[in-house]
Scaffold this active site. Structure first.
Site, mmCIF file in Angstrom:
data_model
loop_
_atom_site.group_PDB
_atom_site.id
_atom_site.type_symbol
_atom_site.label_atom_id
_atom_site.label_comp_id
_atom_site.label_asym_id
_atom_site.label_seq_id
_atom_site.Cartn_x
_atom_site.Cartn_y
_atom_site.Cartn_z
ATOM 1 N N LYS A 246 -15.866 -11.400 -2.574
ATOM 2 C CA LYS A 246 -14.636 -11.949 -1.998
ATOM 3 C C LYS A 246 -14.996 -13.107 -1.066
ATOM 4 C CE LYS A 246 -10.328 -10.576 0.256
ATOM 5 N NZ LYS A 246 -9.501 -9.463 0.782
ATOM 6 N N GLU A 334 -0.029 5.476 -0.126
ATOM 7 C CA GLU A 334 1.048 5.743 0.824
ATOM 8 C C GLU A 334 1.607 7.156 0.681
ATOM 9 O OE1 GLU A 334 0.913 1.313 -0.026
ATOM 10 O OE2 GLU A 334 1.005 3.129 -1.277
ATOM 11 N N ARG A 362 7.275 3.250 -1.027
ATOM 12 C CA ARG A 362 6.481 3.847 -2.098
ATOM 13 C C ARG A 362 6.278 5.342 -1.882
ATOM 14 N NH1 ARG A 362 1.464 0.496 -3.739
ATOM 15 N NH2 ARG A 362 2.562 0.196 -5.685
#
Length: 593
Positions: A246, A334, A362
């Site tokens: 990244k 979540e 969610r």
């Protein structure tokens, strides 16, 4: 010499290049992304990390006929630039410009709208199964998902289903060991072991009936193209494990991957962040939460903090540093976060479950079934409530007031400032008989001296901010600041009273009876959807007690709010100070005619 990137108007142009030209294109694409994001801001590290992968996918596959889905979409800047949006990419995340995420209405190359994690496998599988039914057996369906997102429950559900089909599905696992914060969990450790060659057990993806390949270097064009060409010819579900870095190509972004996920403005040549104004400013609400929970945890050993993959964004990182055994990052999960909190609450723990408002959607079933029905006193701290700005439609926290207020047993509180946030957190950890949702906005408050001694808040009690004669403005949360500024501009400001209701549930009925008895005109203002939210609750109260006062609701209209600055979006929604002023002036003028 003309740059290669300037020759690419679509992937068809890309496929005309010789393979040997692709490294030069990758270099130019990285530079292009860096120079735009340096001045316009946005998500940086994720897109830099998949430059070679992005080029290789469009080079080998016949997009958009072959369907390419990017999970979350933070990493899709290169994809947008190569698919006809290069010349307008400087409008990225600006009002009226490109979305920061793939969006179906923006381009045929954006095959699925994203913004939340772990949806790509299910979506791509759905597309692949329909292609199969249509007899389109050569059509390719590719889902690019990160190692942080693949650990989510929904991703596992997609893998589980795909493994018993013969769908033409290719899952690209972009493994860089970091989402927004470092990846966590047993799957992360498994992938680490695979990379090291120390994993002793059966390959988990092969156990799910996927044809597994890798891991390969995601910055090596020869390896990428060779594998993608081969996988095009293999039937059924496949998974290619790709290792990337990244922030690749910008030294600082590689070194500090968390900070350079979305770094703000920086010097495109050096990579150094541009220093921000050192003038004393009010704190961000997330930092008030983060520092306050540490302060409270020092005096209360039963406090536990939970976040689903957002320790930096939510500022739970401060508690993780101070009390690592009592602050838990569960990864992008979540639903698990909410039920984990519920389980802890059954054992007497005081759990602060810190989730962005848009991500709590969610876990709606878990909030109802596992917390509210059992009346467990979980403390939900909902960051990024209301409009959030440039991240746009998938990230606005506009629906929490509406979707939470119908749930029995749940207290709902919105602090108008930092001191109120501290005090409700203090009150909640003293012990409540019910779960509570505390919702607060993205960004800074307005109080420099915010770290005041704690004071308990009486549940369900509103406060009057300003007295007035004829008109009552009822606000909920930080939007009270807009109301106060609006009233201050009025010539006849003495006509207007301002009440901060603080609690959407339970409503302060005594205060409401006082208001409806004494003010003919009532305006409600909220930083949430006008349908079903705070204003609707006030109308329900008026109907229940047969009040005939004029009630006007000011909230976010019943449309999808796109991306733009907070100033622009509040103006568009007509909940900024100017719109409130105009509303009040119109009522005052009507009353005196």
């Amino acid at each position: 010499m003309s740059k290669l990137i300037n020759q690419i108007e679509s992937p068809e142009d890309l496929r005309l290049l010789d393979q040997g030209q692709l490294p030069q294109l990758a270099k130019e694409l990285r530079e292009f992304i860096i120079h735009i994001v340096a001045t316009k801001e946005g998500h940086l590290g994720a897109s830099l990390g998949v430059v070679e992968l992005t080029i290789a996918l469009h080079y080998i596959f016949n997009t958009p006929e072959d369907l390419l889905i990017w999970d979350v979409g933070h990493q899709a800047y290169g994809h947008k630039i190569l698919t006809g949006r290069r010349d307008i990419f400087d409008t990225n995340r600006q009002f009226g410009g490109l979305s920061g995420f793939p969006k179906r209405s923006e381009s045929p190359y954006d095959t699925f709208g994203v913004g939340h994690s772990s949806t790509s496998i299910s979506a791509a599988l759905g597309m692949a199964l329909v292609s199969q039914l249509k007899g389109q057996f050569n059509k390719q369906h590719i889902a690019v998902i990160g190692d942080a997102s693949i650990a989510s429950g929904m991703a596992f559900e997609g893998l589980n289903h795909a493994g018993v089909t013969n769908a033409n599905l290719l899952v690209i696992l972009n493994d860089n060991a970091i989402g927004i914060d470092p990846s966590v969990g047993a799957l992360k450790q498994y992938l680490t072991n695979v990379k090291k060659g120390t994993q002793k057990h059966e390959n988990v993806f092969e156990a799910l009936n996927f044809n597994y390949s890798g891991p390969i270097d995601g910055h090596d064009f020869e390896a990428l193209i060779s594998q993608l060409e081969r996988l095009k010819t293999i039937e059924g579900p496949k998974l290619l494990h790709v290792i990337t870095t990244k922030g690749k190509g910008l030294k600082q972004a590689e070194k500090d991957q968390v900070k350079y996920h979305a770094p703000g403005k920086f010097d495109a040549l050096t990579g150094e962040l541009i220093a921000k104004n050192n003038t004393a400013q009010p704190p961000k609400f997330q930092d008030v939460f983060g520092h306050t929970i540490v302060e409270l945890a020092k005096g209360n050993k039963d406090i536990i903090g939970i976040t689903p993959a957002m320790p930096t964004g939510s500022s739970l990182k401060y508690m993780m540093q101070e009390f690592p055994e009592r602050a838990i990052d569960v990864g992008i999960a979540e639903q698990h976060a909410v039920t984990l909190a519920a389980g802890m609450a059954t054992q007497g723990a005081i759990v602060f479950c810190n989730i962005y408002s848009t991500f709590l959607q969610r876990a709606y079933d878990q909030v109802i079934h596992d917390v509210a029905i059992q009346n467990l006193p979980v403390i939900f701290c909902l960051d990024r409530a209301g409009l959030v700005g440039e991240d746009g439609a998938t990230h606005h926290g506009l629906y929490d007031l509406a979707y939470l207020r119908c749930i029995p047993n749940l207290i709902i509180f919105a602090p108008r400032n930092e001191i109120e946030l501290r005090n409700i957190m203090y009150t909640a950890q003293l012990g409540l008989q019910h779960p509570i949702a505390i919702r607060y906005p993205r960004g800074r408050g307005n109080t420099l001296e915010w770290k005041q001694p704690f004071e308990p808040i009486e549940i369900g009690q509103a406060v009057q901010i300003k007295s007035g004669r004829n008109i009552a403005v009822l606000s909920l949360g930080f939007i009270a600041d807009n109301v106060s500024r609006a009233i201050a501009t009025l010539e006849m400001k003495d006509d207007v009273a301002h009440f901060d209701m603080r609690f959407l549930k339970p409503l302060d009925q005594a205060m409401l009876h006082h208001i409806f008895h004494n003010y003919s005109e009532i305006i409600t203002v909220e930083d949430g959807c006008e349908k079903g939210g705070f204003g609707s609750a006030i109308l329900e109260f008026a109907s229940l007690y047969n009040y005939k006062n004029n009630v006007s609701i000011m909230g976010v209209p019943d449309i999808v709010m796109e991306h733009g600055s907070m100033v622009t979006l509040q103006h568009l929604a007509r909940i900024d100070a100017k719109a409130i002023t105009e509303k009040l002036e119109a009522i005052i003028q009507r009353q005196y005619l």
